[in-house]
Design a protein around this motif. Structure first.
Motif, PDB file in Angstrom:
ATOM      1  N   UNK A   1       0.800  -1.169  -0.116  1.00 13.30           N
ATOM      2  CA  UNK A   1       0.107  -0.019  -0.046  1.00 13.30           C
ATOM      3  C   UNK A   1       0.972   1.280  -0.021  1.00 13.30           C
ATOM      4  N   UNK A   2       1.972   1.445   0.848  1.00 12.58           N
ATOM      5  CA  UNK A   2       2.834   2.544   0.716  1.00 12.58           C
ATOM      6  C   UNK A   2       3.383   2.716  -0.602  1.00 12.58           C
ATOM      7  N   UNK A   3       3.769   1.584  -1.496  1.00 13.25           N
ATOM      8  CA  UNK A   3       4.238   1.952  -2.868  1.00 13.25           C
ATOM      9  C   UNK A   3       2.991   2.372  -3.796  1.00 13.25           C
ATOM     10  N   UNK A   4       2.160   1.953  -3.518  1.00 17.62           N
ATOM     11  CA  UNK A   4       0.792   2.224  -4.356  1.00 17.62           C
ATOM     12  C   UNK A   4       0.399   3.814  -4.183  1.00 17.62           C
TER      13      UNK A   4
ATOM     14  N   UNK B   1       7.022   1.224   9.566  1.00 20.23           N
ATOM     15  CA  UNK B   1       8.328   0.951   8.836  1.00 20.23           C
ATOM     16  C   UNK B   1       8.066   0.185   7.460  1.00 20.23           C
ATOM     17  N   UNK B   2       7.194  -0.626   7.586  1.00 20.09           N
ATOM     18  CA  UNK B   2       6.854  -1.204   5.991  1.00 20.09           C
ATOM     19  C   UNK B   2       6.242  -0.414   5.323  1.00 20.09           C
ATOM     20  N   UNK B   3       5.341   0.408   5.514  1.00 23.30           N
ATOM     21  CA  UNK B   3       4.788   1.316   4.835  1.00 23.30           C
ATOM     22  C   UNK B   3       5.663   2.452   4.153  1.00 23.30           C
ATOM     23  N   UNK B   4       6.570   2.657   5.099  1.00 24.11           N
ATOM     24  CA  UNK B   4       7.844   3.708   4.632  1.00 24.11           C
ATOM     25  C   UNK B   4       8.711   2.782   3.712  1.00 24.11           C
ATOM     26  N   UNK B   5       8.792   1.686   3.749  1.00 24.74           N
ATOM     27  CA  UNK B   5       9.702   0.985   2.902  1.00 24.74           C
ATOM     28  C   UNK B   5       9.183   0.842   1.287  1.00 24.74           C
TER      29      UNK B   5
ATOM     30  N   UNK C   1       5.662  12.546   3.993  1.00 25.25           N
ATOM     31  CA  UNK C   1       4.835  12.141   5.376  1.00 25.25           C
ATOM     32  C   UNK C   1       4.990  11.163   5.726  1.00 25.25           C
ATOM     33  N   UNK C   2       5.079   9.800   4.800  1.00 25.45           N
ATOM     34  CA  UNK C   2       5.151   8.359   5.007  1.00 25.45           C
ATOM     35  C   UNK C   2       6.594   8.203   5.641  1.00 25.45           C
ATOM     36  N   UNK C   3       7.724   8.658   5.023  1.00 25.02           N
ATOM     37  CA  UNK C   3       8.915   8.331   5.327  1.00 25.02           C
ATOM     38  C   UNK C   3       9.597   9.365   6.311  1.00 25.02           C
TER      39      UNK C   3
ATOM     40  N   UNK D   1      16.263  -3.681   5.633  1.00 28.12           N
ATOM     41  CA  UNK D   1      17.323  -2.557   5.947  1.00 28.12           C
ATOM     42  C   UNK D   1      16.617  -1.441   5.463  1.00 28.12           C
ATOM     43  N   UNK D   2      15.738  -1.325   4.450  1.00 28.26           N
ATOM     44  CA  UNK D   2      15.125  -0.020   4.171  1.00 28.26           C
ATOM     45  C   UNK D   2      14.474   0.563   5.336  1.00 28.26           C
TER      46      UNK D   2
END
Length: 325
Positions: free
Chosen positions: A221-224, A248-252, A277-279, A312-313
């Motif tokens: 979802x973070x990617x989209x 952290x996964x949303x930001x990745x 906003x997310x990262x 890592x990201x």
């Protein structure tokens, strides 16, 4: 005659554009602007697919793909990846056309092209699937992402509403457990479309899945959200808050999107806003984090190098203080 045959090939192979309409798909409609955006993305994807299957060479397809507006050009290359992969697989071409596309201007869109291969595999019988060892061992998991997106988009009842996990994928051999996770990352990306770019609807969909699947779904979802767009500042802030322990996964996923857009020279305002906003970082900083943490594809261990990269990201954003799980 060759041109006529290619035109016929386009008509036979290209999916009907009606399949991308939200009303046909039964997806949530947030508002008219969101509907137009998602349907435009579907239209451009099919345009890229059509350019691939009717072009005489990959160079010819590239010339046409480069005319697509920046906001949508990546989706056109994704569609072209699917189109060339289908042509290669049905003619036992060992991804010859796909590799040619990746060797040219498509190299800047390699992430999207790999995702397009997954779309092709979702439409092909397994005996026609390409050999996994012909692909970059680090990026091949994006193929699963594309497969997962396709299945959630076109088989929404099974993959989203019934939440039936993929079983027996077995590609690459012996990697079925992580294949399911990579497919979930694609399903998470599709949820942004199923939810009509409505953050609240998308989170409801994610939270309806078993908890052990949430991390990969939030990453998708973070990617989209970052790549496709469609969210306001307030919606992004709300999504960031609701992600909770999975921030952290949303930001990745958001960082992956920034990396894909910057690599292709397609950075747009909504991507800048989403990564900030997310990262808690600029799009450039997010992309640089991806580059700095990228592992060697032959990294030993139980987990694929791709998953090590993702971890890592995510950890990097936590360490920088922009993301607090």
């Amino acid at each position: 005659m060759a041109g006529l045959l290619r035109s016929l090939r386009r008509r036979i192979l290209t999916p009907n554009i009606a399949e991308t309409k939200l009303a046909v798909r039964g997806f949530h409609v947030k508002d008219e602007a969101a509907r137009e955006l998602l349907e435009k993305i579907g239209e451009i994807f099919l345009t890229g697919f059509a350019y691939a299957v009717e072009s005489g060479t990959t160079a010819e397809a590239e010339e046409r793909l480069e005319q697509i507006p920046e906001r949508f050009r990546g989706f056109a290359y994704e569609g072209a990846g699917m189109g060339f992969a289908i042509l290669d697989c049905v003619t036992f071409g060992d991804l010859r056309r796909v590799r040619s596309l990746l060797a040219g201007r498509g190299e800047r869109h390699n992430y999207m092209i790999y995702v397009g291969i997954g779309w092709a595999m979702a439409r092909l019988p397994r005996f026609l699937w390409p050999k996994s060892d012909t692909l970059d061992p680090l990026l091949l998991w994006l193929v699963h992402d594309g497969y997962g997106f396709h299945q959630a988009y076109f088989h929404t009842d099974r993959y989203v509403r019934q939440q039936r996990p993929e079983t027996g994928f077995g590609w690459p051999a012996g990697q079925e457990a992580y294949a399911r996770r990579a497919i979930d990352q694609g399903i998470g990306r599709a949820l942004w479309f199923v939810g009509g770019t409505d953050a609240e609807q998308t989170v409801k969909l994610i939270e309806s899945f078993p908890r052990e699947r949430h991390a990969d779904l939030y990453a998708g979802t973070g990617l989209a959200t970052t790549y496709a767009g469609g969210a306001t500042e307030d919606e992004l802030l709300w999504l960031r808050h609701q992600a909770g322990a999975h921030l952290p996964q949303l930001a990745q996923g958001s960082a992956f999107a920034a990396e894909a857009r910057i690599r292709a020279g397609l950075l747009v305002p909504h991507t800048r806003q989403a990564t900030q906003i997310i990262c808690g970082a600029t799009a450039e900083q997010a992309a640089e984090t991806c580059s700095k943490t990228r592992p060697d594809s032959s990294l030993p261990g139980e987990l694929p190098a791709f998953e090590i990269w993702r971890q890592r990201i995510a950890d990097a954003f936590v360490s920088l203080g922009g993301v607090t799980p």
